[in-house]
Write a protein that holds these residues in place. Structure first.
Motif, short mmCIF file in Angstrom:
data_model
loop_
_atom_site.label_atom_id
_atom_site.label_comp_id
_atom_site.label_asym_id
_atom_site.label_seq_id
_atom_site.Cartn_x
_atom_site.Cartn_y
_atom_site.Cartn_z
N GLU A 241 -27.05 -10.43 119.84
CA GLU A 241 -28.40 -10.75 120.33
C GLU A 241 -28.64 -12.26 120.28
O GLU A 241 -29.25 -12.83 121.20
N ARG B 275 -27.05 -13.74 123.24
CA ARG B 275 -27.89 -13.55 124.43
C ARG B 275 -29.01 -14.59 124.45
O ARG B 275 -29.36 -15.12 125.50
N LYS B 276 -29.59 -14.85 123.29
CA LYS B 276 -30.68 -15.84 123.24
C LYS B 276 -30.18 -17.24 123.55
O LYS B 276 -30.84 -18.01 124.22
N GLN B 277 -28.98 -17.57 123.05
CA GLN B 277 -28.43 -18.91 123.25
C GLN B 277 -27.80 -19.07 124.63
O GLN B 277 -27.44 -20.18 125.02
N GLY B 278 -27.62 -17.98 125.32
CA GLY B 278 -26.96 -18.04 126.63
C GLY B 278 -25.47 -18.21 126.52
O GLY B 278 -24.80 -18.56 127.50
N LEU C 240 -23.16 -16.01 126.23
CA LEU C 240 -22.35 -15.02 126.95
C LEU C 240 -21.97 -15.53 128.33
O LEU C 240 -21.03 -15.05 128.95
#
Lengths: 274, 251
Positions: free
Chosen positions: A261, A264-267, A269
């Motif tokens: 998660e 996903r927040k940090q980008g 991926l």
């Protein structure tokens, strides 16, 4: 064009897990050097420690009586080490292929991804370990399979530890990118001295013994020595190992989801490189 | 009963440590529409698409696809959508057929091998289905990526510069195929592109982004009329260089 297939939503899908296992199988069989490498290091380890055991056994009565302790240690250590490596390498394949974005945009759920990595760790382990364990019988008259139920208990506990560490390392790589790749190759060696693979816990200083008993593999290697030297199966040690494994596995899975998660927040991926 | 929009984005914000990538955008895409998402580098297009796909978590705001909230229930709808970009590689060491088999199963496609054969025919992949994906030309890779994106017959298709680095003939061929697919399946398409001729040809609506904000949103014809320009490229340049704002201020 054919009619639109009704694709039912499944919250958990064995078919998706099978798809990932199929992907790793395609990768594995596409390269015979990789297949050979799965056997190479376990074989080298077996030969080195096996011949050392023969030499020491000829010169010290204790070791002559405790036949197979070194070879047993090396084979069980390989279950732990290669289990984690098998898990982590399959995960790293996605990082190398920049395929994580494709997977995370697909219906594949994180738990299914992790299960497919666990299955592949067993597949890779078997490809390496089965031939080497058979060679141990041929070269050193050490039959790992003669341990019977004890072997199943040892294997279950070691593979659970290897998965916990594999899951944790994968989460760290997800969150921090390939800069954390080194952990996948080296983290298990931290356990080598602490889990008392080749010597009993009693030889450690008192404070370090407390640390060693926090590690499930310590119970396995102590249990193996109890079996091979004293011919006693210590079920209590296996139960302790299993309890610790359950705790660590749940913690590793939780941390993995938090790191996913966070990615996903940090980008991160989107950028799975360094 | 009215169907929910294909994509609904509501006050979507993404703030990274380095700055604001998307600064509170709102739009809804009707079913069956093709919408262009335009903007210069750093306008926030890719971040917006990544948030729609669930790859990036928004700082605030919401995204729903086919009526499903992507923050909480994305797994309920991911098998009904897909994505294609020449910047997102397919695994290189697997053959085209192996890759399509794996993704087909991930998306729950029934009769994967038949579907691959169908796409191989439609997208002219038959000659290299059993070749390693990494050994294909750029044009062939784009067709393979498109095949992956169409495997599950998505109702919502997100495309990030689908014809970048393609020769004009292949690019035209890809556009034709997208037009056909949309017409056949009434699919909704969100297209991020720098190619204005592509946008003019495919899109019935254009959303212009600049520095994370939507600066204009209309049909291509109305945008041309509003900016007094002949081509969307000129409109794009007006917006990118701030001339549109100056003209509006003067009026």
């Amino acid at each position: 064009m054919s009619a639109h297939p009704e694709i039912a939503y499944e919250s958990f899908s064995g078919r998706r897990i099978g798809a990932m296992v199929l992907r790793y199988w395609y990768l594995l069989r596409s390269s015979w050097p990789r297949l050979l490498e799965l056997m190479y290091w376990p074989l080298v380890q077996l030969l080195m420690w096996g011949f050392l055991q023969n030499y020491v056994g000829q010169n010290a009565s204790f070791f002559a009586q405790a036949g197979g302790v070194f070879i047993g240690s090396v084979l069980l250590w390989d279950i732990l080490f290669r289990g984690q490596l098998g898990f982590s390498i399959s995960f790293l394949e996605e990082m190398y292929a920049h395929n994580l974005g494709n997977l995370m945009m697909s219906p594949l759920r994180p738990i299914e991804f992790v299960i497919s990595l666990m299955i592949m760790s067993i597949v890779r382990l078997m490809i390496g370990m089965v031939p080497v364990s058979l060679l141990a019988i041929a070269f050193f008259d050490f039959n790992l399979y003669a341990l019977g139920f004890a072997l199943a208990a040892f294997f279950a506990n070691l593979i659970l530890t290897s998965w916990s560490i594999g899951i944790l390392v994968s989460g760290l790589i997800l969150r921090n990118g390939m800069g954390a790749e080194g952990l996948a190759w080296t983290i298990m060696f931290l356990l080598l001295p602490l889990a008392c693979v080749y010597y009993p816990v009693a030889v450690l200083p008192g404070w370090l013994q407390s640390v060693a008993w926090l590690l499930p593999p310590t119970y396995v290697f102590e249990g193996m020595r109890a079996l091979l030297i004293n011919h006693v199966f210590r079920a209590d040690l296996m139960v302790w190992a299993l309890a610790l494994n359950a705790l660590y596995f749940a913690a590793a899975a939780g941390i993995f989801l938090v790191l996913l998660e966070s990615a996903r927040k940090q980008g991160s991926l989107l950028q799975t490189g360094e | 009963m009215t169907l929910p929009p294909a994509i609904a984005v509501d006050r979507l914000v993404k703030v990274y440590r380095t700055g604001t990538a998307v600064g509170g955008i709102t739009f809804a895409l009707p079913r069956g529409s093709v919408t262009g998402l335009l903007g210069g580098n750093g306008a926030g297009k890719t971040t917006t698409i990544a948030m729609i796909m669930g790859l990036v978590t928004p700082t605030s705001g919401s995204v729903s696809v086919l009526g499903t909230d992507m923050a909480r229930e994305r797994h309920r709808v991911l098998h009904r959508m897909n994505f294609e970009s020449p910047y997102v590689d397919m695994p290189m060491r697997l053959t085209v057929r192996q890759n399509l088999r794996v993704f087909g199963r991930l998306y729950g496609v029934i009769g994967v091998d038949e579907r691959i054969a169908e796409l191989a025919h439609d997208l002219d992949l038959a000659d290299f289905l059993d070749r390693q994906t990494g050994k294909l030309s750029a044009g062939q890779k784009t067709r393979v990526s498109l095949a992956k994106a169409l495997l599950n017959r998505p109702e919502v298709l997100l495309l990030d510069e689908p014809t970048a680095s393609l020769d004009p003939d292949t690019a035209d061929w890809v556009r034709t195929h997208l037009e056909t697919y949309r017409a056949r399946r009434n699919a909704s398409i969100l297209l991020a592109s720098h190619n204005m001729r592509e946008v003019e040809r495919l899109c019935d609506r254009v959303i212009m982004m600049k520095r994370g904000e939507i600066v204009d949103d209309d049909t291509p014809d109305k945008l041309l009329a509003r900016y007094g320009r002949e081509t969307l490229e000129d409109v794009f340049l007006d917006i990118a260089r701030g001339r549109g704002e100056a003209r509006e201020a003067a009026q």
